[in-house]
Scaffold this motif. Structure first.
Motif, PDB file in Angstrom:
ATOM      1  N   PHE A  10       0.902  -1.045   0.019  1.00  0.00           N
ATOM      2  CA  PHE A  10       0.109   0.119  -0.018  1.00  0.00           C
ATOM      3  C   PHE A  10       1.061   1.347   0.005  1.00  0.00           C
ATOM      4  CE2 PHE A  10      -4.148   1.917   0.305  1.00  0.00           C
ATOM      5  CZ  PHE A  10      -4.009   3.086   1.300  1.00  0.00           C
ATOM      6  N   VAL A  11       0.573   2.126  -0.790  1.00  0.00           N
ATOM      7  CA  VAL A  11       1.425   3.323  -1.062  1.00  0.00           C
ATOM      8  C   VAL A  11       1.100   4.530  -0.103  1.00  0.00           C
ATOM      9  CG1 VAL A  11       2.152   5.019  -2.778  1.00  0.00           C
ATOM     10  CG2 VAL A  11       2.000   2.785  -3.452  1.00  0.00           C
ATOM     11  N   TRP A  12       1.672   4.777   0.874  1.00  0.00           N
ATOM     12  CA  TRP A  12       1.461   5.953   1.701  1.00  0.00           C
ATOM     13  C   TRP A  12       2.425   6.995   1.368  1.00  0.00           C
ATOM     14  CZ3 TRP A  12      -2.434   5.631   5.173  1.00  0.00           C
ATOM     15  CH2 TRP A  12      -2.904   4.397   5.719  1.00  0.00           C
ATOM     16  N   GLY A  13       1.825   8.207   1.281  1.00  0.00           N
ATOM     17  CA  GLY A  13       2.203   9.690   1.059  1.00  0.00           C
ATOM     18  C   GLY A  13       1.808  10.571   1.514  1.00  0.00           C
ATOM     19  N   THR A  14       2.011  11.962   1.078  1.00  0.00           N
ATOM     20  CA  THR A  14       1.756  13.052   1.294  1.00  0.00           C
ATOM     21  C   THR A  14       1.674  13.849  -0.016  1.00  0.00           C
ATOM     22  OG1 THR A  14       3.585  14.158   1.990  1.00  0.00           O
ATOM     23  CG2 THR A  14       2.497  13.027   3.863  1.00  0.00           C
ATOM     24  N   ALA A  15       0.970  15.109   0.380  1.00  0.00           N
ATOM     25  CA  ALA A  15       0.492  15.888  -1.202  1.00  0.00           C
ATOM     26  C   ALA A  15       0.802  17.387  -0.963  1.00  0.00           C
ATOM     27  CB  ALA A  15      -0.601  15.516  -1.884  1.00  0.00           C
ATOM     28  N   THR A  16       1.327  17.898  -1.825  1.00  0.00           N
ATOM     29  CA  THR A  16       1.359  19.466  -1.677  1.00  0.00           C
ATOM     30  C   THR A  16       1.182  20.070  -3.377  1.00  0.00           C
ATOM     31  OG1 THR A  16       3.873  19.419  -2.193  1.00  0.00           O
ATOM     32  CG2 THR A  16       3.164  19.564   0.136  1.00  0.00           C
ATOM     33  N   ALA A  17       1.182  21.232  -3.259  1.00  0.00           N
ATOM     34  CA  ALA A  17       1.317  22.171  -4.638  1.00  0.00           C
ATOM     35  C   ALA A  17       2.035  23.163  -4.698  1.00  0.00           C
ATOM     36  CB  ALA A  17      -0.101  22.393  -4.938  1.00  0.00           C
ATOM     37  N   SER A  18       2.881  23.409  -6.042  1.00  0.00           N
ATOM     38  CA  SER A  18       3.639  24.334  -6.085  1.00  0.00           C
ATOM     39  C   SER A  18       3.323  25.821  -5.573  1.00  0.00           C
ATOM     40  CB  SER A  18       3.839  24.586  -7.663  1.00  0.00           C
ATOM     41  OG  SER A  18       2.751  24.455  -8.426  1.00  0.00           O
ATOM     42  N   TYR A  19       2.396  26.288  -6.214  1.00  0.00           N
ATOM     43  CA  TYR A  19       1.983  27.682  -5.654  1.00  0.00           C
ATOM     44  C   TYR A  19       1.666  27.956  -4.061  1.00  0.00           C
ATOM     45  CZ  TYR A  19       0.383  32.519  -5.152  1.00  0.00           C
ATOM     46  OH  TYR A  19       0.318  33.584  -5.108  1.00  0.00           O
ATOM     47  N   GLN A  20       1.302  26.674  -3.576  1.00  0.00           N
ATOM     48  CA  GLN A  20       0.853  26.618  -2.007  1.00  0.00           C
ATOM     49  C   GLN A  20       2.346  26.554  -1.103  1.00  0.00           C
ATOM     50  OE1 GLN A  20      -2.209  23.610  -2.852  1.00  0.00           O
ATOM     51  NE2 GLN A  20      -2.929  24.768  -0.942  1.00  0.00           N
ATOM     52  N   ILE A  21       3.218  25.842  -1.428  1.00  0.00           N
ATOM     53  CA  ILE A  21       4.477  25.898  -0.757  1.00  0.00           C
ATOM     54  C   ILE A  21       5.617  26.519  -1.198  1.00  0.00           C
ATOM     55  CG2 ILE A  21       3.597  23.552   0.023  1.00  0.00           C
ATOM     56  CD1 ILE A  21       5.875  22.246  -1.503  1.00  0.00           C
ATOM     57  N   GLU A  22       5.864  26.853  -2.535  1.00  0.00           N
ATOM     58  CA  GLU A  22       7.244  27.039  -2.939  1.00  0.00           C
ATOM     59  C   GLU A  22       7.699  28.381  -2.573  1.00  0.00           C
ATOM     60  OE1 GLU A  22       7.314  24.216  -6.946  1.00  0.00           O
ATOM     61  OE2 GLU A  22       7.391  26.655  -7.237  1.00  0.00           O
ATOM     62  N   GLY A  23       6.764  29.382  -2.831  1.00  0.00           N
ATOM     63  CA  GLY A  23       7.346  30.932  -2.738  1.00  0.00           C
ATOM     64  C   GLY A  23       8.223  31.329  -3.622  1.00  0.00           C
ATOM     65  N   TYR A  76       5.854  10.968  -2.605  1.00  0.00           N
ATOM     66  CA  TYR A  76       5.498  12.275  -2.390  1.00  0.00           C
ATOM     67  C   TYR A  76       4.855  12.994  -3.456  1.00  0.00           C
ATOM     68  CZ  TYR A  76       6.342  17.353  -1.310  1.00  0.00           C
ATOM     69  OH  TYR A  76       6.286  18.816  -1.038  1.00  0.00           O
ATOM     70  N   ARG A  77       3.845  13.425  -3.432  1.00  0.00           N
ATOM     71  CA  ARG A  77       2.988  14.222  -4.365  1.00  0.00           C
ATOM     72  C   ARG A  77       3.249  15.641  -4.432  1.00  0.00           C
ATOM     73  NH1 ARG A  77      -3.118  15.723  -4.942  1.00  0.00           N
ATOM     74  NH2 ARG A  77      -2.930  16.439  -7.212  1.00  0.00           N
ATOM     75  N   PHE A  78       3.656  16.235  -5.585  1.00  0.00           N
ATOM     76  CA  PHE A  78       3.974  17.471  -5.625  1.00  0.00           C
ATOM     77  C   PHE A  78       3.679  17.964  -7.087  1.00  0.00           C
ATOM     78  CE2 PHE A  78       7.979  17.874  -7.875  1.00  0.00           C
ATOM     79  CZ  PHE A  78       8.458  16.543  -7.707  1.00  0.00           C
ATOM     80  N   SER A  79       3.397  19.112  -7.047  1.00  0.00           N
ATOM     81  CA  SER A  79       3.118  19.662  -8.639  1.00  0.00           C
ATOM     82  C   SER A  79       4.311  20.405  -8.866  1.00  0.00           C
ATOM     83  CB  SER A  79       1.980  20.666  -8.702  1.00  0.00           C
ATOM     84  OG  SER A  79       1.957  22.002  -7.998  1.00  0.00           O
ATOM     85  N   ILE A  80       4.330  20.751 -10.290  1.00  0.00           N
ATOM     86  CA  ILE A  80       5.347  21.430 -11.032  1.00  0.00           C
ATOM     87  C   ILE A  80       4.780  22.824 -11.572  1.00  0.00           C
ATOM     88  CG2 ILE A  80       6.840  21.837 -13.201  1.00  0.00           C
ATOM     89  CD1 ILE A  80       7.480  18.571 -12.908  1.00  0.00           C
ATOM     90  N   LYS A 395      -5.055   1.501  -3.799  1.00  0.00           N
ATOM     91  CA  LYS A 395      -3.602   1.071  -3.872  1.00  0.00           C
ATOM     92  C   LYS A 395      -2.947   2.200  -3.092  1.00  0.00           C
ATOM     93  CE  LYS A 395      -4.350  -1.979  -7.058  1.00  0.00           C
ATOM     94  NZ  LYS A 395      -4.423  -3.420  -6.338  1.00  0.00           N
ATOM     95  N   GLY A 396      -3.265   3.370  -2.730  1.00  0.00           N
ATOM     96  CA  GLY A 396      -2.476   4.179  -2.076  1.00  0.00           C
ATOM     97  C   GLY A 396      -3.327   5.492  -1.538  1.00  0.00           C
ATOM     98  N   TYR A 397      -2.683   6.190  -0.651  1.00  0.00           N
ATOM     99  CA  TYR A 397      -3.132   7.417   0.127  1.00  0.00           C
ATOM    100  C   TYR A 397      -2.162   8.178   0.254  1.00  0.00           C
ATOM    101  CZ  TYR A 397      -5.731   9.547   4.063  1.00  0.00           C
ATOM    102  OH  TYR A 397      -6.250  10.572   4.764  1.00  0.00           O
ATOM    103  N   TYR A 398      -2.829   9.673  -0.060  1.00  0.00           N
ATOM    104  CA  TYR A 398      -1.712  10.749   0.075  1.00  0.00           C
ATOM    105  C   TYR A 398      -2.363  11.669   1.126  1.00  0.00           C
ATOM    106  CZ  TYR A 398       0.870   9.051  -3.843  1.00  0.00           C
ATOM    107  OH  TYR A 398       1.662   8.405  -4.654  1.00  0.00           O
ATOM    108  N   ALA A 399      -2.025  11.878   2.337  1.00  0.00           N
ATOM    109  CA  ALA A 399      -2.682  12.855   3.375  1.00  0.00           C
ATOM    110  C   ALA A 399      -2.184  14.197   2.858  1.00  0.00           C
ATOM    111  CB  ALA A 399      -1.618  12.724   4.588  1.00  0.00           C
ATOM    112  N   TRP A 400      -3.352  14.944   2.810  1.00  0.00           N
ATOM    113  CA  TRP A 400      -3.261  16.449   2.185  1.00  0.00           C
ATOM    114  C   TRP A 400      -3.238  17.222   3.668  1.00  0.00           C
ATOM    115  CZ3 TRP A 400      -1.819  19.375  -1.687  1.00  0.00           C
ATOM    116  CH2 TRP A 400      -1.952  20.543  -1.642  1.00  0.00           C
TER     117      TRP A 400
END
Ligand SMILES: N#[N+]C[C@@H]1[C@@H](O)[C@H](O)[C@@H](O)[C@@H]2O[C@H]12
Length: 448
Positions: A10-23, A76-80, A395-400
């Motif tokens: 089982f794929v455990w992960g966390t998620a973010t997004a570019s505009y929300q974290i990068e600065g 780790y799910r992130f965005s470009i 198959k997996g779960y990413y915590a937001w």
């Protein structure tokens, strides 16, 4: 004492997004996005917050990776950020933008963490919005050029790709309801945007296949669960329409290559038509390797004549709510994913976002005791096991989210992180929920 346990793969992960974290909004050649513009528009974001600094992950990504490694996640799910790659949306590639994501991807892999990349998590280059944005079909071509650059740059190392994050938010929340960038309030415009994003998704899948890259590609939709408040036929139909706006309107084209006819007719009755061109539906319905589902909440809906888009209204019954006012309804996760499996078959499912907003503070003991968030995760993990036990291919779960971050129109006033972000010092502090998830991952489950 019962045991909630998860498969070893089982794929455990966390998620973010570019505009929300990068600065670093104007650093190393990054162009402006529609969110830089929207956040600077008075009244659009709480406290006038912007993503100019955010969590400063552009400079602190190594700290983030260390937190991910300590957490024990596999992915780790992130965005470009498209504006880091093409500052003007098209034209000259910004190599420093590619270099940043290369550092992040290499750092993750060195830490034994699989990168899962979202191509589009809402930060459209402003230069493209100036030419109509997603209402302009030419933006689809620009998206393909962007996708090709990042597929070719990272496709040997990134094995999981998500084309779009929450196309309902990109289209209806942002162009009809209007509370997200670019902030229009036009239903036909929003319907055009939704369709063009779906076509862009399908074209990106076709491109990915043509490059013979060694990974998997899918997309992420935010699914809701509106239940009829009573068994009255009018309530059942109102809830069906309300649910379908977020669910079938996007899942049917993506997984079956057609729009749900009852909704097409409902919108036609309001003078709204989908701008389908020949071949679009075959393109959108390209086979994908998985479906990503973002799930947060659910509730009850009843018929109310001439109310909203669907002659419906939500009914506030006795749910606990999180700090952002969303119902805590864990069983709705089981219901919506069971429905998805029944309707669309055995396509692998990843929960690409799930989490809670709570009013967090660093306590005198230096910890962040987010008991409601721990309880939220515990209850939703129980539903995940129910789903797996019932044969749903979860198959997996990413915590937001990994970090408290820029929560769009709520700015920094609303916190979803399992790690507290001090926006003055940018210090990260793992919360109790981080340690709960860390334990679940390391022990493969938990007792209830
Ligand atoms: N609001 N909220 C939290 C979270 C948002 O921060 C994400 O960027 C979206 O993908 C989705 O809306 C969910």
């Amino acid at each position: 004492m019962a045991r909630i346990s998860f498969p070893k793969d089982f794929v455990w992960g966390t998620a973010t997004a570019s505009y929300q974290i990068e600065g670093a909004y104007d650093e190393d050649g990054r162009g402006l996005s529609i969110w830089d513009t929207f956040a600077r528009t008075p009244g659009k974001v709480v406290n006038g917050d912007t993503g100019d600094v955010a969590c400063d992950s552009y400079h602190r990504y190594e700290e983030d990776i260390a937190l991910l490694k300590q957490l024990g996640v596999k992915s780790y799910r992130f965005s470009i950020a498209w504006p880091r790659i093409f500052p003007q949306g098209t034209g000259e590639v910004n190599e420093k933008g590619l270099d940043y994501y290369r550092r992040v991807i290499d750092g993750l892999i060195a830490a034994g963490i699989e990168p899962a990349v979202t191509l589009y998590h809402w930060d459209l280059p402003q230069a493209l919005q100036d030419k109509g944005g997603w209402d302009n079909r030419e933006t689809i071509d620009a998206f393909l050029a962007y996708a090709e650059i990042v597929f070719k740059a990272f496709g040997d190392k990134v094995k999981s790709w998500i084309t779009f994050n929450e196309t309902w938010c990109v289209s209806f929340l942002s162009n009809f309801i209007g509370v997200h960038a670019p902030g229009h309030t036009d239903l036909q415009l929003a319907t055009n945007v939704a369709h063009h994003c779906l076509v862009a998704h399908g074209r990106a899948v076709q491109l990915y296949r043509s490059l013979n890259l060694p990974g998997q590609i899918g997309t992420t939709h935010n699914l809701s669960w509106s239940e009829p408040y009573t068994t009255r036929p009018e309530d059942v139909e109102a809830a069906r329409r309300s649910r379908a706006w977020g669910n079938e309107w996007f899942l049917e084209p993506t997984l079956k290559g057609s729009y749900p006819q009852f909704m097409v007719e409902w919108f036609r009755g309001k003078g709204i038509e989908v701008p389908i061109l020949e071949g679009d539906m075959e393109t959108i319905g390209q086979p994908i390797d998985f479906i990503g589902v973002n799930f947060y909440t659910g509730g009850y809906t009843r018929y109310k004549k001439d109310s909203g888009l669907f002659d419906s209204e939500d009914v506030q019954v006795g749910f606990d709510q999180t700090f952002i006012g969303w119902n805590v309804y864990p069983e709705a996760l089981y219901k919506v994913l069971s429905w998805l499996h029944e309707e669309y078959g055995d396509i692998p499912i990843y929960i690409t976002e799930n989490g809670a907003c709570t009013d967090d503070h660093v306590a005198e003991d230096g910890g962040v005791h987010d008991a409601q968030r721990v309880d939220y995760y515990r209850k939703h993990f129980i539903q995940c096991q129910r789903l797996i036990d019932s044969g749903v291919p979860l198959k997996g779960y990413y915590a937001w989210s990994l970090l408290d971050n820029f929560e769009w129109a709520e700015g920094y006033a609303k916190r979803f992180g399992i790690v507290h972000t001090d926006y003055e010092t940018l210090e990260r502090t793992p919360k109790d929920s981080y340690y709960f998830i860390q334990k679940v991952i390391s022990e493969g489950g938990f007792d209830v």
